[in-house]
Scaffold this motif. Structure first.
Motif, PDB file in Angstrom:
ATOM      1  N   LYS A 519      62.150  26.446  38.810  1.00 12.83           N
ATOM      2  CA  LYS A 519      63.343  26.189  38.004  1.00 12.83           C
ATOM      3  C   LYS A 519      63.038  26.313  36.516  1.00 12.83           C
ATOM      4  O   LYS A 519      63.839  26.876  35.753  1.00 12.83           O
ATOM      5  CB  LYS A 519      63.890  24.797  38.321  1.00 12.83           C
ATOM      6  N   ASN A 522      62.651  29.923  35.699  1.00 12.43           N
ATOM      7  CA  ASN A 522      63.965  30.571  35.638  1.00 12.43           C
ATOM      8  C   ASN A 522      64.654  30.303  34.313  1.00 12.43           C
ATOM      9  O   ASN A 522      65.298  31.183  33.735  1.00 12.43           O
ATOM     10  CB  ASN A 522      64.841  30.092  36.796  1.00 12.43           C
ATOM     11  N   THR A 526      65.834  33.289  32.045  1.00 13.83           N
ATOM     12  CA  THR A 526      67.267  33.534  31.846  1.00 13.83           C
ATOM     13  C   THR A 526      67.775  33.078  30.491  1.00 13.83           C
ATOM     14  O   THR A 526      68.780  33.588  30.009  1.00 13.83           O
ATOM     15  CB  THR A 526      68.073  32.826  32.946  1.00 13.83           C
ATOM     16  N   SER A 530      65.445  35.972  27.771  1.00 14.74           N
ATOM     17  CA  SER A 530      66.645  36.792  27.676  1.00 14.74           C
ATOM     18  C   SER A 530      67.201  36.801  26.259  1.00 14.74           C
ATOM     19  O   SER A 530      67.563  37.854  25.723  1.00 14.74           O
ATOM     20  CB  SER A 530      67.696  36.267  28.659  1.00 14.74           C
ATOM     21  N   GLU A 558      60.365  43.988  35.148  1.00 15.31           N
ATOM     22  CA  GLU A 558      61.161  43.734  36.346  1.00 15.31           C
ATOM     23  C   GLU A 558      60.347  44.000  37.601  1.00 15.31           C
ATOM     24  O   GLU A 558      60.411  43.249  38.587  1.00 15.31           O
ATOM     25  CB  GLU A 558      62.407  44.614  36.314  1.00 15.31           C
ATOM     26  N   CYS A 561      58.018  41.089  38.741  1.00 14.65           N
ATOM     27  CA  CYS A 561      58.558  39.778  39.109  1.00 14.65           C
ATOM     28  C   CYS A 561      58.002  39.280  40.437  1.00 14.65           C
ATOM     29  O   CYS A 561      57.740  38.080  40.599  1.00 14.65           O
ATOM     30  CB  CYS A 561      60.081  39.833  39.159  1.00 14.65           C
ATOM     31  N   THR A 582      62.952  28.196  45.643  1.00 17.18           N
ATOM     32  CA  THR A 582      63.869  28.760  44.649  1.00 17.18           C
ATOM     33  C   THR A 582      63.383  30.145  44.246  1.00 17.18           C
ATOM     34  O   THR A 582      62.198  30.349  43.978  1.00 17.18           O
ATOM     35  CB  THR A 582      63.929  27.853  43.410  1.00 17.18           C
ATOM     36  N   LYS A 583      64.292  31.093  44.195  1.00 27.24           N
ATOM     37  CA  LYS A 583      63.932  32.452  43.823  1.00 27.24           C
ATOM     38  C   LYS A 583      63.963  32.606  42.304  1.00 27.24           C
ATOM     39  O   LYS A 583      64.776  31.988  41.623  1.00 27.24           O
ATOM     40  CB  LYS A 583      64.895  33.460  44.458  1.00 27.24           C
ATOM     41  N   TYR A 585      64.715  34.441  38.834  1.00 26.62           N
ATOM     42  CA  TYR A 585      65.796  35.288  38.348  1.00 26.62           C
ATOM     43  C   TYR A 585      65.305  36.341  37.367  1.00 26.62           C
ATOM     44  O   TYR A 585      66.082  36.848  36.556  1.00 26.62           O
ATOM     45  CB  TYR A 585      66.861  34.431  37.657  1.00 26.62           C
ATOM     46  N   THR A 587      64.388  39.413  37.851  1.00 27.43           N
ATOM     47  CA  THR A 587      64.970  40.743  38.044  1.00 27.43           C
ATOM     48  C   THR A 587      66.296  40.878  37.312  1.00 27.43           C
ATOM     49  O   THR A 587      66.528  41.839  36.573  1.00 27.43           O
ATOM     50  CB  THR A 587      65.173  41.009  39.543  1.00 27.43           C
ATOM     51  N   SER A 588      67.171  39.890  37.478  1.00 28.97           N
ATOM     52  CA  SER A 588      68.467  39.954  36.802  1.00 28.97           C
ATOM     53  C   SER A 588      68.302  39.840  35.295  1.00 28.97           C
ATOM     54  O   SER A 588      69.043  40.470  34.535  1.00 28.97           O
ATOM     55  CB  SER A 588      69.371  38.839  37.321  1.00 28.97           C
ATOM     56  N   THR A 589      67.323  39.044  34.849  1.00 29.25           N
ATOM     57  CA  THR A 589      67.097  38.902  33.408  1.00 29.25           C
ATOM     58  C   THR A 589      66.725  40.238  32.784  1.00 29.25           C
ATOM     59  O   THR A 589      67.297  40.651  31.756  1.00 29.25           O
ATOM     60  CB  THR A 589      65.986  37.872  33.148  1.00 29.25           C
TER      61      THR A 589
END
Length: 816
Positions: A519, A522, A526, A530, A558, A561, A582-583, A585, A587-589
């Motif tokens: 967490k 992340n 993020t 980011s 990416e 990750c 918990t995965k 994030y 990749t999305s970032t």
């Protein structure tokens, strides 16, 4: 008849007077005086007295001769008595003279016997008083030696046993009078010693706590070394052993030690041996005072006083310094004092019977927990240094483990540490925000040039990158990403390590630690990273080459990750594919950052195109075209060609983002061509341009053809057929309509799917046609005053007017 009764009554009274005691004749005489015959009674009384006098006289006459004879005989005896008296006096004198020496000897003997008796009595009394005197001497010796508890026992024995047996002597009375004074003196002195002890442990609580925490640290090290034999949550802690020298037996027997100091000197002990925390304290003043007050019957008073004073000391200990948050030593001193206080109380609890009880200690601990947690929340909130906060966490854990070893519940402290963990995470995010910005600001946004195998291996050790083709290339060679990629990746790992450090020793399960780290990571990805990437993308004066490099870098980040996922799983021993895991994030970032960079590329390209278009200087009234593209357009196309060549460095395949090679370059090229087409059309339709000649339109057509030549040349590979030409289709159909003057076809086929001029909007055609019409009228008026009489031009003008009218009708029909 009355006289007879009166005479009888008087007779009775006279008899009663004669026979009754004189003390009792009062009532009888009262009856006489109460009557009426007082004179008569007096007469009878006088007669009766005369009768008695005559009887007395008769009796005396009868015995008188015997009395005379007796006197005569006494006179005869007097002479003989005188002789006898002389003889007796003479005999007595001789006896006195003869017994004088005997009397002297007898008196001396009597005195000797008296002295012997007195000596025996004295010896006997002294034998009875000697134990008492010895006891009193012992008492005085104990008082001088400050051995007050034995002195009190001696005093009790002296009062109850010795003094009653000794007897009533003045010195015994003095001793008896001194006994209450001695008791008071012993009580006051023992209380003074207790006060000194309390003051001493208040001053030395920090040292006691420091020793206890050192012991807990040593035990933790041993537990860690033997963790493979013990469960992770066994929670073994340092447990003190009560020293035999201070143990109490029976009903709390007399303490062995008579030392009065509160803290023992341990500097002479061997350095290798760390004394127990309770061994630093001499508790004999407490035990002594407790026993003394117990013997004196004032134990409740002593317990109340001790607890009251310790409560006051607890409040002082629990009050932190205002600048405690500035250094770790401030927190350490605060914890040491609290630990020292409760080590003392715990030892008193286990070595005395009832001086303090479990409820009292638990009450103090509840107070300490509330005060300590409140103080830590307040002071830790001032902290902005993650290293200091991490050290504080380790100190709090040691503090909690130490007190847990003494049996105190510390769950609240660990709950508070979870709150501090959130604060620690925020501080880490702020720190890493600065670190990321510094890395991004200092990066040159150029592929890393590698000149040796060692340098190449170093980069591969910092970042998980593998390219078989690049491995085969000879040195020097370039890694596709710039320097901030391995630096950012290493900082991500450092952040994970920092989160892991805080989670250690918090009695959390592996899954809880894994969840917390993921967490926090992340949030770093993020929010912090980011924002930093957005800052790097949106900052002023960023070049297209830098934006291209950012796209390359975020692509490689990416791809890394899943390595971060594996890294977290390795340090937490929780598989990344676990159900509750918990995965990340990331990749999305990085996708969002790459999209932002792409949008920034498109925006930047469009801004550059706008800058070139501002240099456009068309002669809208030109009669003939120049026959070659405008200078501004040639420069623009040269710029676009050089720019799109940079995109050849982009990755051929972006994960889950593109299905063809060079998607970013293709999108950028298409966007630039569309923007160029739209901007040129707006340039043609500007309200400031009131008139447009056919010569100007032909020149504009030459520029559009140059744009189409650029699009047809394929500045970016990957377009299928003439796809890029579609960006200019609106301009092409509009210009063909005017240059070929094919209005009949346009008007006849308008609205049909197969219309030749399907992309020409009637509004656009009308606006441009009106400009052309105005230009033709103005040109004819200036060049030839008789031009309006020429048939061709009149016909063409009529045609234009007709077309304009039809276009307006067409527009009206659309609107209706």
């Amino acid at each position: 008849m009355a006289s007879v009764e009166t005479a009888a009554e008087h007779e009775r009274i006279l008899r009663e007077i004669e026979s009754t005691d004189t003390n009792c004749i009062g009532p009888t005489l009262r009856s006489v005086y109460d009557g009426q015959e007082h004179g008569l009674f007096m007469d009878k009384l006088e007669g009766r007295i005369r009768n008695h006098d005559r009887e007395i006289e008769k009796m005396c006459n009868h015995h008188f001769q015997g009395f005379v004879d007796s006197i005569t005989e006494l006179l005869k005896v007097r002479g003989e008595a005188q002789k006898l008296k002389s003889q007796v006096t003479d005999t007595n004198r001789r006896v006195q003279d003869d017994g004088k020496e005997l009397l002297t000897a007898m008196d001396e003997l009597r005195q000797c016997r008296l002295q012997q008796r007195n000596i025996a009595t004295t010896i006997d009394k002294l034998a009875h008083c000697l134990p008492m005197l010895e006891m009193y001497s012992k008492l005085q010796e104990q008082m001088r030696a400050k051995r007050y508890y034995p002195a009190l026992r001696t005093l009790e024995q002296l009062e109850l046993s010795c003094l009653p047996q000794a007897g009533q002597y003045r010195f015994c009375g003095i001793m008896a009078e001194n006994i209450p004074l001695l008791r008071t003196q012993i009580r006051d002195v023992s209380m003074s010693d207790l006060k000194d002890f309390l003051e001493s442990i208040r001053k030395h609580s920090e040292k006691i706590g420091e020793t206890a925490m050192k012991q807990a640290q040593v035990q933790r090290s041993l537990d860690s070394a033997l963790s493979h034999q013990q469960s992770a949550g066994s929670g073994r802690r340092v447990r003190k052993e009560v020293g035999q020298s201070t143990e109490l037996t029976g009903q709390g027997g007399s303490p062995q030690s008579e030392q009065d100091s509160g803290i023992l000197d341990v500097e002479d002990e061997e350095e290798d041996e760390v004394p127990g925390a309770h061994e630093l304290v001499d508790f004999s003043p407490v035990y002594r005072c407790l026993h003394i007050y117990t013997v004196l019957g004032a134990r409740d008073t002593f317990e109340s006083y001790y607890r009251k004073q310790r409560r006051k000391q607890a409040r002082l200990v629990l009050q932190p310094h205002s600048n405690m948050h500035e250094t770790l030593d401030g927190y350490r001193r605060y914890f040491n004092q609290i630990v020292g206080f409760f080590v003392v109380e715990d030892h008193v609890l286990h070595t005395t019977q009832g001086l303090v009880n479990r409820a009292y200690v638990e009450e103090l601990w509840e107070l300490a927990l509330s005060k300590t947690t409140a103080a830590l929340r307040t002071h830790s909130s001032y902290c902005t240094d993650p290293d200091l906060l991490l050290d504080l966490k380790n100190l709090i854990v040691l503090f909690a483990d130490t007190l847990q070893g003494y049996g105190f519940p510390v769950n609240q402290l660990f709950d508070m540490l979870l709150e501090i963990r959130d604060q620690y995470g925020e501080i880490l995010l702020k720190k890493w925000n600065g670190t990321f910005r510094q890395i991004l600001d200092q990066d040159n946004y150029s592929p890393i040039s590698v000149v040796s195998e060692e340098e190449y291996r170093c980069i591969l050790g910092q970042f998980p990158f593998h390219d078989p083709e690049l491995d085969k290339m000879a040195f020097p060679k370039k890694v596709p990403f710039s320097g901030f990629v391995p630096k950012v990746y290493m900082q991500l790992k450092e952040f994970i390590y920092a989160c892991l450090k805080f989670s250690e020793d918090l009695h959390l399960s592996s899954s809880e630690i894994d969840d917390m780290i993921r967490k926090s990571t992340n949030l770093l990805l993020t929010r912090t990273l980011s924002n930093c990437l957005q800052y790097a993308i949106k900052k002023k004066n960023v070049s297209l080459a830098e934006l291209v490099q950012i796209i390359i870098n975020t692509t490689h980040l990416e791809q890394s990750c899943h390595f971060l996922e594996g890294f977290i799983s390795n340090i937490t021993n929780v598989p990344s594919d676990a159900i509750n895991a918990t995965k990340l994030y990331g990749t999305s970032t990085f996708k969002d950052a790459r999209h932002a960079a792409e949008e920034e590329i498109y925006t930047s390209l469009n801004q550059k195109i706008d800058q070139f278009l501002q240099l456009a200087d068309y002669d809208w009234m030109a009669t003939q075209p120049k026959g070659q593209p405008s200078d501004y357009l040639s420069d623009l196309i040269t710029f676009l060609c050089s720019t799109f060549s940079v995109f050849t460095n982009l990755p051929g395949k972006v994960i889950e983002h593109a299905t063809m090679s060079g998607k970013v370059a293709q999108t950028a090229c298409m966007s630039a061509c569309k923007h160029l087409s739209t901007s040129m059309l707006q340039l043609l339709l500007e309200a400031d341009v009131r008139q447009v000649s056919m010569g100007a339109l032909h020149q504009f057509n030459v520029d559009v053809k140059e744009c189409e030549r650029f699009a047809r040349a394929g500045p970016v590979p990957g377009f299928q057929g003439d796809t890029l030409l579609l960006a200019f289709i609106d301009l092409r159909q509009l210009l063909d309509l005017f240059t070929q003057w094919d209005w009949s076809t346009y008007l006849a086929d308008y609205g049909r799917p197969t219309c030749k001029y399907l992309r020409v909007n009637p509004h656009t055609a009308l606006a441009l046609l009106e400009k052309v019409s105005r230009a033709m009228k103005d040109t004819s008026r200036k060049n030839n005053v008789f031009a309006q009489f020429r048939k061709n031009e009149r016909d063409k003008q009529k045609l234009i007017d007709t077309v304009i009218k039809q276009l307006r009708n067409l527009i009206s029909a659309q609107q209706s």
